[in-house]
Write a protein that holds these residues in place. Structure first.
Motif, PDB file in Angstrom:
ATOM      1  N   ARG A 298      -8.295  75.987  56.097  1.00 33.97           N
ATOM      2  CA  ARG A 298      -8.426  74.544  55.871  1.00 33.97           C
ATOM      3  C   ARG A 298      -8.553  74.310  54.369  1.00 33.97           C
ATOM      4  NH1 ARG A 298      -6.764  74.025  60.240  1.00 33.97           N
ATOM      5  NH2 ARG A 298      -7.640  72.894  62.028  1.00 33.97           N
TER       6      ARG A 298
ATOM      7  N   GLY B 210      -8.622  74.973  65.122  1.00 28.39           N
ATOM      8  CA  GLY B 210      -9.697  74.398  64.311  1.00 28.39           C
ATOM      9  C   GLY B 210     -10.122  73.075  64.929  1.00 28.39           C
TER      10      GLY B 210
ATOM     11  N   HIS C 162       1.195  73.001  55.828  1.00 32.30           N
ATOM     12  CA  HIS C 162       0.384  73.311  57.033  1.00 32.30           C
ATOM     13  C   HIS C 162       1.273  73.780  58.192  1.00 32.30           C
ATOM     14  CE1 HIS C 162      -3.776  72.316  58.927  1.00 32.30           C
ATOM     15  NE2 HIS C 162      -3.207  73.337  59.557  1.00 32.30           N
TER      16      HIS C 162
HETATM   17  C1  GLV Z   1      -4.166  74.536  62.737  1.00 29.69           C
HETATM   18  O1  GLV Z   1      -4.509  74.444  61.603  1.00 29.69           O
HETATM   19  C2  GLV Z   1      -5.054  74.709  63.837  1.00 29.69           C
HETATM   20  O2  GLV Z   1      -6.279  74.636  63.650  1.00 29.69           O
HETATM   21  O3  GLV Z   1      -4.574  74.916  64.958  1.00 29.69           O
END
Ligand code: GLV
Length: 330
Positions: free
Chosen positions: A239, A77, A287
């Motif tokens: 997210r 991301g 996360h």
């Molecule tokens: C983790 O959330 C990524 O985007 O690698």
């Protein structure tokens, strides 16, 4: 030789490759992000920047970095980076797709199973000494997964990998939303391209696997959640701000949906007040989507490979704005 800033801990092996290539590396070997002001100061002389998703690379940072040529994000991301502003300044940006796809899909599925079978609640129940006798209908009755309908919101790499687990491993019917139909996936998994409304109406498990953009911010509000089955679960490994967390908490409290599993949060690392205290049919994780040692090392290595390629005048394999690539060393 150029100046490279690494904003946070990424492991010595990845750092050493940049040093071995002869670059002047400033390695901030810390596990907390810099403040915006600290980042703006630190980036002043950098031509290369290696950053994590908790580093906000906005126009203020770009304006403070007159020598910056390339940003290598250690994440798939990249909503932490103002890509349009970087592109306008001719700064290459790369991310780390592929190496984390299967790991993140594993985690999404782990959360799906954990919420369906109430694993954290069961664990807490045992440790509290509450298991007195076997019952045919115990307090922690869960949901079936096998053969149920899995809705994938965002059928990219990770969404497809989650869909494969569902279809091939758990006999699930797969529905998905995407900008366009994915015919290969339809053939392989029998997956059906549907509108979000239809996906919400038909799915037993809804997995969010779409990037965070202005369009996906608060895609899930109370209105959206009301379109799901009251027996359905929501799983978010994408997210946090894609889900309006207040609304989700209200939906869980009122039984609008059956359960939720969240790996990401709207104001990470904080949770909406009340969420942490809500134990019933809610699984939360900090996360951890791509968080295996192997995958995190591969992500750091991928970011370095991209940066070294860009600096050497080669097109970075994971350039997000290849149009700014000039074919000359940076
Ligand atoms: C983790 O959330 C990524 O985007 O690698």
């Amino acid at each position: 030789m150029v100046n490279i800033l690494i904003t946070q801990h990424i492991g010595d092996a990845a750092v050493q490759r940049l040093r071995d290539a002869g670059h002047a590396v400033t390695y901030r070997d810390e596990t907390t992000p810099m403040t915006p002001a600290e980042l703006q100061t630190a980036v002043r002389t950098a031509a290369g920047l290696v950053c994590l998703l908790t580093d906000r690379v906005d126009t203020a940072v770009l304006n403070a970095a007159p020598h910056l040529k390339m940003i290598a994000n250690v994440a798939v991301g990249y909503d932490n980076i103002d890509l349009a502003a970087a592109t306008a300044r001719g700064i290459l940006v790369s991310n780390t797709p592929d190496v984390l796809t299967e790991t993140t899909a594993d985690h999404a599925f782990a959360l799906l199973l954990a919420i369906a079978r109430r694993i954290p609640e069961a664990d807490a129940f045992m440790r509290a000494g509450k298991y007195q006798r076997f019952e045919l209908f115990p307090p922690l009755l869960g949901l079936d997964v096998y053969g149920k309908t899995l809705g994938i919101v965002g059928m990219g790499r990770i969404g497809t990998a989650v869909a494969r687990r569902g279809a091939l491993g758990f006999g699930m019917k797969v529905l998905y939303t995407a900008k366009s139909e994915k015919t290969a996936v339809a053939q392989e998994l029998g997956a059906e391209w549907v509108s979000l409304a239809e996906l919400l109406r038909r799915s037993d498990f809804v997995s969010i696997n779409t990037p965070y953009t202005p369009e996906t911010r608060h895609l899930f509000t109370l209105d959206t959640l009301r379109q799901m089955k009251p027996t359905a679960c929501l799983i978010n490994t994408a997210r946090g701000p894609i889900v309006k967390e207040d609304d989700l908490l209200a939906a869980l409290r009122d039984g609008v949906i059956w359960g939720a599993a969240l790996d990401v949060f709207e104001a990470e690392p904080q949770m909406t007040p009340g969420l942490a205290e809500h134990h019933e049919r809610l699984v939360v994780a900090p996360h951890l989507g791509s968080a295996t040692g192997e995958t995190r090392r591969n992500m750091a290595a991928t970011a370095v490979t991209n940066l070294l390629a860009g600096l050497a005048g080669q097109q970075p394999p994971n350039a997000l704005n290849p149009q700014v690539w000039q074919g000359t060393p940076l």
